[in-house]
Design a protein around this motif. Structure first.
Motif: not given
Length: 279
Positions: A120-145
């Motif tokens: 799932a890794a890919g070049p990170s645009p905020v870390d000089r193209g080093k391998q990075g992982l993005k997670r698209s997270g969803m929580t409820d109104g209090y922050g429970i994942p």
């Protein structure tokens, strides 16, 4: 050094143990039939330490079990779906005792390092193209994942919104009116059309406007990202297989959910073993 306090470890293990199949004390695969099987409790403690401290399997192995045993038992539990089921039980318990705030949903992405690369890794645009992982997270109104989608660090947040919202289907009955809080990265007609198709209301920050002026309830998901990054195996991921990363995320989300459940229930309910002080 314990990875988690006992008031949190014990209820986690009690529920985790009920999901494991019955196993013989001695390993039947041993040619002499006299090799005692490593206790599941020991491996579970090692998994918590791996998650919390982010060390390697070889570094956490000792005389009680080897790194190979930890990996093999981890893969066995993943095949059985134990981690995913544990997270689902934690969410159901929280919803029954405290209540999930499902009429207010927050979605946001977070980029972390992934030195090991992987599926799932890919070049990170905020870390000089080093391998990075993005997670698209969803929580409820209090922050429970509630769920996540893993992708390369070079993926934009907007295309990951639809698969992230698909995780809502695992939660059972939903409120009629749901508001999704998003930051300016989702400010597009395509995002609004997607929300309209699903019958969801969107509160999206506008590009070019300062965040404090249009701050909404999306800060809950940002706080949850911080909670998850406190587990160093997620903040700097060396795992290469997506199913293993998801298993560690499920375990971390379970810990976050149960921790909030105990702390919020302490001020609402009383029980025989209730701590004298709020955990």
């Amino acid at each position: 050094m314990p990875a988690l306090p006992l008031w949190l470890t014990e209820p986690l293990w009690d529920q985790f143990a009920t999901l494991l199949p019955a196993r013989p004390v001695y390993d039947p695969a041993h040619p002499l039939g006299c090799r005692r099987r490593i206790s599941d409790r020991i491996i579970f403690e090692k998994m918590l330490q791996l998650l919390r401290f982010g060390c390697s399997y070889e570094a956490i192995a000792d005389t009680t079990c080897s790194a190979t045993t930890i990996r093999n038992r981890r893969d066995e539990w993943i095949r059985l779906g134990v981690f995913a089921r544990l997270k689902q039980i934690a969410l159901e318990s929280y919803d029954r005792i405290v209540g999930l705030v499902l009429d207010q949903i927050a979605v946001d992405g977070s980029i972390t390092k992934s030195p090991g690369g992987g599926e799932a890794a890919g070049p990170s645009p905020v870390d000089r193209g080093k391998q990075g992982l993005k997670r698209s997270g969803m929580t409820d109104g209090y922050g429970i994942p509630l769920g996540r989608v893993l992708a390369g660090a070079n993926r934009h947040d907007s295309p990951l919104l639809a698969p992230t919202l698909d995780r809502l289907h695992d939660l059972g009955p939903l409120p009629d009116d749901i508001t999704v809080h998003l930051d300016a990265g989702y400010d597009s007609d395509k995002t609004r059309a997607l929300l309209n198709e699903r019958g969801l209301h969107g509160r999206i920050a506008h590009k070019g406007e300062k965040a404090p002026i249009q701050a909404s309830r999306r800060w809950h998901v940002e706080r949850t990202h911080a909670w998850q990054n406190a587990f160093y195996r997620l903040a700097r991921c060396y795992e290469r297989r997506t199913i293993v990363i998801d298993a560690f995320f499920d375990l971390a989300d379970t810990i976050i959910t149960v921790r909030n459940l105990i702390r919020r229930a302490w001020t609402t309910y009383r029980w025989d073993e209730r701590p004298n002080r709020r955990p």
